[in-house]
Design an enzyme around this catalytic site. Structure first.
Site, PDB file in Angstrom:
ATOM      1  N   ASN A  10     -31.475 -42.519 -26.353  1.00  0.00           N
ATOM      2  CA  ASN A  10     -31.934 -43.490 -27.344  1.00  0.00           C
ATOM      3  C   ASN A  10     -33.226 -44.116 -26.822  1.00  0.00           C
ATOM      4  OD1 ASN A  10     -32.311 -45.577 -29.121  1.00  0.00           O
ATOM      5  ND2 ASN A  10     -30.471 -46.726 -28.539  1.00  0.00           N
ATOM      6  N   HIS A  89     -25.562 -49.614 -33.694  1.00  0.00           N
ATOM      7  CA  HIS A  89     -25.952 -50.004 -32.335  1.00  0.00           C
ATOM      8  C   HIS A  89     -25.909 -51.531 -32.212  1.00  0.00           C
ATOM      9  CE1 HIS A  89     -28.263 -50.588 -28.688  1.00  0.00           C
ATOM     10  NE2 HIS A  89     -28.000 -49.329 -28.393  1.00  0.00           N
ATOM     11  N   GLU A 161     -19.963 -48.663 -26.142  1.00  0.00           N
ATOM     12  CA  GLU A 161     -21.080 -49.310 -25.452  1.00  0.00           C
ATOM     13  C   GLU A 161     -20.793 -50.798 -25.316  1.00  0.00           C
ATOM     14  OE1 GLU A 161     -25.028 -47.088 -25.546  1.00  0.00           O
ATOM     15  OE2 GLU A 161     -24.959 -48.315 -27.333  1.00  0.00           O
ATOM     16  N   SER A 204     -26.175 -48.807 -19.407  1.00  0.00           N
ATOM     17  CA  SER A 204     -26.703 -48.722 -18.032  1.00  0.00           C
ATOM     18  C   SER A 204     -26.369 -47.417 -17.321  1.00  0.00           C
ATOM     19  CB  SER A 204     -26.248 -49.927 -17.196  1.00  0.00           C
ATOM     20  OG  SER A 204     -26.864 -51.098 -17.682  1.00  0.00           O
TER      21      SER A 204
HETATM   22  P1  PGA Z   1     -29.103 -48.623 -21.665  1.00  0.00           P
HETATM   23  O1  PGA Z   1     -28.953 -48.619 -23.248  1.00  0.00           O
HETATM   24  O2  PGA Z   1     -28.808 -47.237 -21.184  1.00  0.00           O
HETATM   25  O3  PGA Z   1     -30.521 -49.041 -21.423  1.00  0.00           O
HETATM   26  O4  PGA Z   1     -28.108 -49.615 -21.144  1.00  0.00           O
HETATM   27  C1  PGA Z   1     -27.937 -47.904 -23.871  1.00  0.00           C
HETATM   28  C2  PGA Z   1     -28.053 -48.063 -25.362  1.00  0.00           C
HETATM   29  O5  PGA Z   1     -28.564 -49.090 -25.803  1.00  0.00           O
HETATM   30  O6  PGA Z   1     -27.656 -47.177 -26.117  1.00  0.00           O
END
Ligand code: PGA
Length: 245
Positions: A10, A89, A161, A204
């Protein structure tokens, strides 16, 4: 895609055109196959398509084509060869106040056009601290999947997430992810009668922790934000998850 792991990148809204062109030069197309989906900012999608990448949208509109300024419809996406859409999201839930009902309409609209949906769910830090993770996940899943039959659910992947893990370097533990994934699968089974819901993890994920995260048995891949915008880090993740599997 059914039994193979998938990696979704993403790219959010972090790149400008110069970043995109150097990204396209560094990322190795040989290993970017259909188990890797890149979701660029909409205006940059043609560059990725032209280079042969499997591309997804970061969001999608609820209706068919028509007078809806600023939106992109599933029909338009499919006609460009874009098969994936991230829906729900947490950044959209938070910054654009996107409610479960709209997310549900988007999911239905996308699967009716035969798109593959990556539906994001996850609790905030406050909800986690109040021990509300399961209640929140149940609500998000039941509402977002309302009205979907088994055939439609085949085209959905749930991305767990946790909001507190997104962009924070506070990755959830393998134990937490495994437990939550089982819970999500159970809710979808109970609520919609669909047993084999695919669940991926996001929050992350990076080149350093991917080896450990990839040991989790019940997940079907990863949704990567920050580390996906760094081609070297993203390649490390891809190599670990889809190339060496
Ligand atoms: P990140 O974002 O890997 O920077 O934590 C994940 C996401 O927002 O889908």
């Amino acid at each position: 895609m059914e039994n193979q792991k998938i990696v979704i990148g993403n790219l959010k809204t972090v790149m400008n055109i110069n970043d995109v062109s150097s990204y396209l030069k560094t990322i190795n197309k040989e290993i970017v196959n259909k188990q890797v989906v890149i979701c660029p900012t909409n205006i940059y999608i043609p560059y990725f398509l032209k280079n042969g990448y499997s591309v997804g949208l970061q969001d999608i509109f609820i209706n068919e084509d028509g007078p809806y300024t600023g939106e992109v419809t599933p029909n338009q996406a499919i006609s460009m060869g874009i098969k994936y859409a991230i829906i729900g999201h947490s950044e959209r839930r938070t910054h654009l106040n996107e409610p479960d009902e709209i997310i549900n309409k988007k999911v239905i609209s996308a699967v009716q056009s035969n798109m593959q949906v990556i539906l994001c769910v996850g609790e905030t830090l406050e909800e986690k601290q109040m021990l509300k993770t399961d209640v929140v996940l149940r609500r998000q899943l039941v509402n977002a999947l309302n009205g979907l039959n088994i055939e439609m659910l085949h085209n959905v992947t749930i991305a767990y997430e946790p909001v507190w893990a997104i962009g924070t370097d506070n990755v959830a533990s393998n134990k937490e992810i495994e437990r939550t994934t089982n819970y999500i699968k159970m809710i979808v089974h109970q609520n919609r009668g669909y047993k084999n819901m695919r669940v991926i993890y996001g929050g992350s994920v990076n080149d350093k922790n991917i080896k450990e995260l990839n040991k989790i048995k019940n997940i079907s891949g990863f949704l990567v934000g920050g580390a996906a915008a760094d081609s070297e880090k993203f390649l490390t993740i891809i190599n670990e998850v889809v190339v060496n599997q």
